[in-house]
Design a protein around this motif. Sequence first.
Motif, mmCIF file in Angstrom:
data_model
loop_
_atom_site.group_PDB
_atom_site.id
_atom_site.type_symbol
_atom_site.label_atom_id
_atom_site.label_comp_id
_atom_site.label_asym_id
_atom_site.label_seq_id
_atom_site.Cartn_x
_atom_site.Cartn_y
_atom_site.Cartn_z
ATOM 1 N N PRO A 270 -6.227 -1.761 -0.771
ATOM 2 C CA PRO A 270 -7.240 -2.637 -1.358
ATOM 3 C C PRO A 270 -8.017 -3.387 -0.282
ATOM 4 O O PRO A 270 -7.478 -3.714 0.781
ATOM 5 N N GLU A 271 -9.268 -3.669 -0.558
ATOM 6 C CA GLU A 271 -10.126 -4.340 0.420
ATOM 7 C C GLU A 271 -9.548 -5.684 0.850
ATOM 8 O O GLU A 271 -9.600 -6.039 2.029
ATOM 9 N N ARG A 272 -8.965 -6.427 -0.087
ATOM 10 C CA ARG A 272 -8.393 -7.736 0.280
ATOM 11 C C ARG A 272 -7.264 -7.590 1.292
ATOM 12 O O ARG A 272 -7.052 -8.456 2.127
ATOM 13 N N GLU A 273 -6.538 -6.479 1.241
ATOM 14 C CA GLU A 273 -5.464 -6.233 2.195
ATOM 15 C C GLU A 273 -6.032 -5.782 3.534
ATOM 16 O O GLU A 273 -5.557 -6.163 4.590
ATOM 17 N N THR B 278 0.847 -1.186 0.000
ATOM 18 C CA THR B 278 0.000 0.000 0.000
ATOM 19 C C THR B 278 0.888 1.243 0.000
ATOM 20 O O THR B 278 2.105 1.139 0.047
ATOM 21 N N GLY C 28 -5.373 4.247 -0.551
ATOM 22 C CA GLY C 28 -5.757 3.229 -1.525
ATOM 23 C C GLY C 28 -5.490 1.805 -1.095
ATOM 24 O O GLY C 28 -5.113 0.975 -1.917
#
Length: 119
Positions: A97-100, A73, A95
């Motif tokens: 990511p949702e998976r992270e 990220t 930013g």
Amino acid sequence: MSAERRKYKRLPLDVSVQLECISEEEITTEKYLHVETMDISTAGLAFKSSYELNVGTFYDTRIIIWTKEEIHTVLKIIRSQKVDDGFVYGCIFIGLPERESIKIEIYQLLKERDDQESN
């Protein structure tokens, strides 16, 4: 005892974090700076470093979590405090990511469970 005012719960974290400056004004002498993570949430993290970094700068970040997975990220430093042996920084994720983010949430759930079991 004061109530927690943060929107996102922060937990101590035993992981490795590496930062690479992505600002044109700053050039690091190493590809990555290694820092001591203090806590993390799905919104950001706090870390301690001997390096003096500027508020408002951005860093490409690689966080290696307890499962040895990596979270990639960008961090923005939003606050800095001088301490005896370096600096403490507060950062927000840019930013993520949702998976992270889900990996961090899972860590938080496991940490809470372990804390409850040890009490």
